[in-house]
Design an enzyme around this catalytic site. Structure first.
Site, PDB file in Angstrom:
ATOM      1  N   HIS A   1      26.334  48.435  30.890  1.00  0.00           N
ATOM      2  CA  HIS A   1      26.003  49.809  31.260  1.00  0.00           C
ATOM      3  C   HIS A   1      24.524  49.939  31.609  1.00  0.00           C
ATOM      4  CE1 HIS A   1      29.661  51.567  28.864  1.00  0.00           C
ATOM      5  NE2 HIS A   1      30.004  50.824  29.901  1.00  0.00           N
TER       6      HIS A   1
ATOM      7  N   SER B   1      32.744  50.409  34.648  1.00  0.00           N
ATOM      8  CA  SER B   1      31.778  51.352  34.075  1.00  0.00           C
ATOM      9  C   SER B   1      30.334  50.982  34.382  1.00  0.00           C
ATOM     10  CB  SER B   1      31.983  51.474  32.565  1.00  0.00           C
ATOM     11  OG  SER B   1      31.944  50.203  31.950  1.00  0.00           O
TER      12      SER B   1
END
Length: 334
Positions: free
Chosen positions: A314, A263
């Protein structure tokens, strides 16, 4: 692909609108120029079909000026249309009657001194279903092979993880065992501090379960091909891996938890799309920029509100993707 498309257009325009094929040979008598002609309201027009690949070859033809010559340039997409401008300038075609055809979205752009009837007839042929089925076929070279390869690596690593979790750790194949993840290269601060720096990369290809893998691979396949097309395969690879490494470094600095997953790199791709949208806002528009920003903020919000999500990774991936995207150019800028 352009040659096939041109042949289809020529066939359509001759059959539907009565254009006649012409034969213009090169000086060495080894090749033909794709041309058709027609009388419109008492004036004779010649349509000269060219592609990005055949632009430079025009110099080997003596094109007569006995008719109103209109050059029709076929480009794969909007980005290749931009890159064709330099070649048009070199061949002194920017000042001549010119129609640009963007094959992917079937756009027809034309300059002021082009006969509108020609434009209308060409646009009508471009909308033909037979042309659509042929021009939209994707060649092997155009497929998002880098994205497919990255997905394949992630899936293979999950199969290895699932097998070890089930056979040796006596766990479930649908949820990865933490000890197996550490063994295969998860981000573990203590081990990285001891010199196992490979974990900054290896953790990008590990996932905690089948749902974790599925969500990330779906996200990657949704955004990856677009970034790969816009930036090219080499720069796309640089963006992806730089983003993933930045995500791991941020996680190492700001989080002591074991961290895994793609991610962070995917957030980097979102950052690269945002940079592209800003750089090319004249083409993409403000609405596209707002859409990308909303996707980024929604995903960050989800990460903040749900447990066991490495938000530092992230953010690190997003920043890394934006930085590398600012440093490289996308295809239309080259």
């Amino acid at each position: 692909m352009n040659e096939k498309t041109i042949k289809i257009v020529i066939k359509g325009i001759t059959q539907q609108y009565g254009y006649l094929l012409e034969d213009i040979r090169s000086r060495d008598d080894k090749s033909d120029l794709w041309t058709v002609s027609k009388d419109i309201n008492g004036d004779s027009y010649r349509l000269i079909f060219i592609s990005s690949q055949s632009l430079d070859g025009l110099k080997q033809y003596d094109i007569p000026e006995d008719k109103n010559n209109i050059y029709i340039l076929f480009s794969e997409d909007e980005f290749s249309m931009e890159s064709d401008t330099k070649a048009l300038s070199i061949n002194n075609l920017l000042e001549k009657p010119l129609i640009r055809v963007e094959i992917k979205d079937k756009k027809v752009n034309y300059c002021e001194n082009v006969n509108l009837q020609v434009v209308q007839e060409l646009a009508s042929v471009m909308s033909n279903n037979n042309l659509q089925s042929n021009s939209e076929k994707i060649s092997l070279a155009d497929k998002p092979w880098v994205t497919i390869g990255i997905i394949a690596i992630n899936v293979i690593m999950y199969l290895v993880t699932a097998y070890l979790s089930y056979v040796y750790a006596k766990g479930s194949m649908f949820n990865s065992d933490i000890n197996v993840l550490v063994l295969l290269g998860a981000k573990v601060n203590e081990l990285i501090a001891k010199g196992q720096y490979y974990r900054f990369i290896s953790c990008m290809f590990l996932h905690g379960g089948i749902v974790h893998l599925g969500v990330n691979m779906y996200s990657l396949y949704s955004i990856g091909p677009m970034v790969e097309k816009v930036y090219g395969k080499a720069k796309y690879s640089a963006i992806y891996f730089t983003s993933g490494i930045c995500a791991s470094i941020f996680s190492y600095i700001f989080s002591t938890s074991v961290s895994i997953g793609a991610s962070g790199a995917i957030f980097g791709l979102l950052g690269a799309v945002l940079v592209f949208a800003i750089k090319a806002k004249g083409k993409t528009g403000k609405g596209f920029i707002r859409s990308i920003l909303s996707v980024i903020f929604i995903n960050i919000f989800i990460g903040v509100t749900l447990p066991n999500i490495d938000n530092f990774a992230h953010i690190g991936g997003l920043i890394g993707g934006m930085l590398i995207a600012f440093l490289v150019s996308f295809k239309a800028e080259e």
